[in-house]
Design a protein around this motif. Structure first.
Motif, short mmCIF file in Angstrom:
data_model
loop_
_atom_site.label_atom_id
_atom_site.label_comp_id
_atom_site.label_asym_id
_atom_site.label_seq_id
_atom_site.Cartn_x
_atom_site.Cartn_y
_atom_site.Cartn_z
N ASP A 206 102.78 134.47 -3.06
CA ASP A 206 102.30 134.45 -1.67
C ASP A 206 102.86 135.62 -0.88
N GLU A 207 104.13 135.92 -1.11
CA GLU A 207 104.75 137.02 -0.37
C GLU A 207 104.13 138.37 -0.74
N LEU A 208 103.80 138.55 -2.02
CA LEU A 208 103.16 139.80 -2.42
C LEU A 208 101.78 139.92 -1.79
N VAL A 209 101.02 138.84 -1.78
CA VAL A 209 99.69 138.87 -1.14
C VAL A 209 99.85 139.18 0.35
N LEU A 210 100.82 138.52 1.01
CA LEU A 210 101.03 138.77 2.43
C LEU A 210 101.45 140.21 2.70
N LEU A 211 102.34 140.73 1.87
CA LEU A 211 102.80 142.11 2.04
C LEU A 211 101.63 143.09 2.03
N VAL A 212 100.72 142.92 1.05
CA VAL A 212 99.59 143.83 0.95
C VAL A 212 98.59 143.56 2.07
N ALA A 213 98.40 142.29 2.43
CA ALA A 213 97.43 141.94 3.47
C ALA A 213 97.84 142.49 4.84
N LEU A 214 99.15 142.63 5.10
CA LEU A 214 99.59 143.12 6.40
C LEU A 214 99.12 144.55 6.67
N LYS A 215 99.04 145.37 5.60
CA LYS A 215 98.63 146.77 5.77
C LYS A 215 97.27 147.07 5.16
N GLY A 216 96.78 146.19 4.33
CA GLY A 216 95.54 146.46 3.62
C GLY A 216 95.77 147.08 2.27
N PHE A 217 96.93 147.71 2.09
CA PHE A 217 97.27 148.31 0.80
C PHE A 217 98.79 148.40 0.73
N CYS A 218 99.29 148.62 -0.46
CA CYS A 218 100.73 148.82 -0.66
C CYS A 218 100.92 149.74 -1.86
N PRO A 219 101.68 150.83 -1.74
CA PRO A 219 101.96 151.64 -2.93
C PRO A 219 102.62 150.80 -4.01
N ARG A 220 102.22 151.03 -5.25
CA ARG A 220 102.82 150.27 -6.36
C ARG A 220 104.34 150.42 -6.37
N ASP A 221 104.81 151.63 -6.10
CA ASP A 221 106.25 151.86 -6.16
C ASP A 221 106.99 151.07 -5.08
N ALA A 222 106.33 150.89 -3.91
CA ALA A 222 106.96 150.09 -2.86
C ALA A 222 107.06 148.64 -3.29
N ALA A 223 106.01 148.11 -3.91
CA ALA A 223 106.05 146.72 -4.38
C ALA A 223 107.14 146.54 -5.44
#
Length: 698
Positions: A498-515
């Motif tokens: 859930d946290e990973l989905v929320l993290l990406v949903a907040l910005k629309g995208f997330c660099p793989r390295d940031a995740a």
């Protein structure tokens, strides 16, 4: 001189490794290790220790040198059944430098010492009557002698040998060597050893060659051998950059037995030194000989990946604690610049020799590069191939570009050692007065060029870039925070699905390295997690994770559930309280990035430690207030996800890692703060514009 000054490669030493390094130099110590400890195929020879160099530079040539040389030369002659200076069965020698600290290409080497016109027929006869080979060796002796000693070689072999040794001693104080030592902070009084070794001939026949190989890729740490070879050539042909080399990957198809022997030797040397190694070798008529080995110059990114991979290999003799000791100082800033691909068109491509993107004014002269950089300009230094005389220009330049040379050339090795983007072997580049020409198109000095040291591409103008932490750096940060040698399970993910989905949903995208960094994951663990979330997250891009329509809806549902539990009014009260903290934080970050000077703000170059300390001192109170505010938000929802990240960033700040305040390259306090603010705005049922308007109205 009363103390021993010369040592056979296989001589026993009752000294520590550090003492042998100081005595024999890096090359001499490695020759001793490979001969005595590893039993590798090393041509016999001996080392004149660093004390001899110091004596020579202080007092000149000593008769003790002659005695030591004759004694040890006789042992080589006995071992090989050939004699130095003999016209019928000649022994030829190489004379090479070797200080305690690696200084690639900075000092002199002379090959084929002991050859003259009278000895050429004997060398030819010993080589199956190949007169062309023997004459080529004589020609190479003349070339290296003139380059290093300054004049043509005398006929007398022993006079050649003494002159070559003196040239190596004297090269310790050459301008290029002094410049390199100044840049690398190497002591000027250490001196160099001299290694006198029986010649083996990579130019002997079609089954002969010479090369330089790294046990792993020194640009990115990929665990595959990496390097260059030239067939029917001698060592200087490879490292000078003056010849177009062949990728070492082609060796197995041409000389499979030699390739297999090289793999075995590389594994033994790497395990002995427990590190990436740079190895020079020669193949003479199909037989492999190892000529030298040393720790390989590598980019910071490669250093981290290599330490990471070695520590995770249960069969490799390096622990996690030792790996952290080796590269821990690199982790917080281990970011590589990468080009953001757009519609730009490359002018061409060479070999990507050192990763990263660099842009600057085109310069074709090392001296001009130094002068422009001193004036605050960024430059790309372009050369046909680099020589040691270019060393200060290479150090000054943002990036390095050559028209000749391979991945083991001087330019490539030095650039990687200094973490500097480099492209080598761009054969389309021609040098003309005042600039370069590429397939008929002129580019003047001063024009902006960009190079991509990963892809090898060259572009006109500046490039848009992004930076990211490597996955291995992120994983090793987890080792530092937890039990360093507690097994792979010590690296735990801080992200639920859930946290990973929320993290990406907040910005629309997330660099793989940031995740990877945020979640304390390695790339395989992230891939496994993403495979179960394909409804919500699009992982098809190699660089970014994007939210799907279903993911946006899932993120909205999570925010709405927390809002329902808290109540809309309470959520908006929490946002209003956060805005007070937010104003303080924005002021603090601005103060960190800009400082007052004569009543006007200027870029903070962090030259005033008292000013910086005052800014960071204010951060402690702000962090304490932020943590208290977060603890007051109930019921608990996804907010602990932000809380733990802020705590981690603050801990790094307290440890002196100041990039964790506001750097965009890492999971800094500022980056986490931005995401938290976005979450709170959505929790309050607003857009960012609405929230900012309400803050101004309030």
């Amino acid at each position: 001189m009363s103390e021993a000054i010369a040592f056979m490669f296989d001589a026993p030493h009752a000294l520590s490794d550090a003492q042998r390094l100081e005595l024999l130099g890096g090359k001499g110590k490695s020759l001793s290790d490979m001969t005595r400890a590893m039993g590798l195929p090393v041509p016999p020879g001996f080392t004149l220790g660093t004390g001899a160099c110091r004596h020579y530079l202080r007092s000149g040539w000593s008769p003790a040198f002659d005695e030591a040389i004759e004694t040890h030369l006789a042992q080589i002659e006995t071992m090989l059944g050939r004699r130095f200076g003999d016209a019928v069965n000649p022994l030829l020698l190489s004379v090479r430098s070797g200080g305690a600290a690696s200084m690639p290409g900075m000092m002199d080497t002379v090959l084929n010492v002991g050859l003259n016109a009278d000895i050429v027929p004997g060398l030819a006869a010993r080589s199956g009557g190949d007169e062309d080979f023997a004459r080529d060796c004589l020609h190479r002796l003349h070339e290296s002698f003139v380059k290093s000693v300054g004049h043509a070689p005398p006929d007398a072999p022993r006079a050649q040998l003494r002159a070559a040794i003196e040239a190596v001693f004297q090269s310790w104080n050459s301008e290029r060597a002094k410049a390199y030592r100044r840049i690398e902070a190497i002591a000027d009084d250490a001196g160099t050893a001299v290694n006198i070794q029986a010649m083996v001939f990579g130019n002997r026949d079609a089954m002969s060659g010479t090369g330089v190989v790294f046990s792993r890729n020194p640009s990115d740490g990929e665990p595959q051998i990496f390097g260059d070879i030239l067939f029917q050539a001698q060592g200087e042909d490879v490292v000078s950059g003056a010849h177009q080399t062949i990728d070492i990957a082609q060796l197995p198809s041409r000389l499979p037995d030699a390739a297999a022997a090289l793999d075995r030797c590389l594994d033994a040397i790497e395990r002995h030194y427990r590190d990436l190694v740079d190895v020079e070798f020669t193949i003479e008529s199909g037989k492999l000989w190892i000529l030298q080995a040393r720790p390989g110059k590598r980019s910071p990114e490669a250093a981290i990946r290599i330490a990471h991979d070695m520590a995770l290999d249960p069969d490799f003799p390096l622990t996690r604690s030792e790996a952290l000791d080796r590269v821990g100082h690199l982790l917080g800033a281990a970011a590589r610049s990468r080009r953001i691909a757009g519609d730009e068109s490359a002018l061409g491509a060479g070999l990507g020799a050192s990763p990263g993107v660099a842009s600057g004014k085109l310069v074709t002269c090392a001296e001009r590069a130094v002068n422009l950089v001193a004036q605050g300009e960024a430059v790309i230094l372009a050369r046909p191939e680099t020589s040691p005389e270019d060393i200060e220009g290479i150090a000054a330049a943002a990036g390095l570009l050559t028209s000749r040379g391979g991945l083991a050339s001087h330019a490539a090795v030095v650039a990687r050692g200094w973490g500097k983007p480099a492209v080598v072997g761009w054969s389309a580049m021609q040098f003309v007065e005042g600039g370069i020409s590429v397939e008929g198109m002129r580019i003047d000095e001063g024009a902006i060029l960009s190079i991509d040291g990963e892809s090898g591409e060259i572009f006109a103008g500046a490039l848009a870039c992004e930076t990211h932490l490597t996955p291995e750096a992120v994983v090793m940060m987890g080792w530092r925070d937890g039990p360093a040698d507690g097994g792979i399970g010590a690296v735990q993910s801080a992200l639920s699905d859930d946290e990973l989905v929320l993290l990406v949903a907040l910005k629309g995208f997330c660099p793989r390295d940031a995740a990877i960094e945020i979640g304390r994951l390695d790339s395989d663990a992230l891939a496994a997690k993403l495979s179960g979330l394909d409804e919500f997250l699009d992982a098809s891009s190699p660089r970014f994770i994007k939210v799907t329509d279903s993911g946006k809806a899932r993120g909205d549902q999570m925010v709405a559930a927390h809002r329902d539990a808290m109540g809309l009014d309470a959520a908006r009260d929490r946002l209003a309280a956060f805005h007070i903290l937010n104003d303080d934080f924005k002021t603090l970050v601005t103060g960190w990035q800009m400082r007052p000077s004569d009543g006007a703000p200027v870029f903070n170059n962090h030259s005033d430690p008292d000013y910086d300390a005052a800014i960071l001192g204010r951060m402690s109170g702000l962090h304490r207030d932020t943590m208290a505010w977060l603890e007051a938000i109930e019921p608990r929802g996804p907010l602990p996800f932000f809380r733990t990240r802020l705590e981690a960033a603050f801990a790094r700040l307290q440890a002196g890692e100041t990039p964790y305040l506001a750097s965009p390259k890492i999971d800094s306090y500022h980056n986490i703060w931005f995401e938290l603010h976005e979450y709170l705005i959505r929790l309050a049922g607003m857009t960012r514009a609405e929230a900012e308007g309400r803050q101004e109205a309030g």
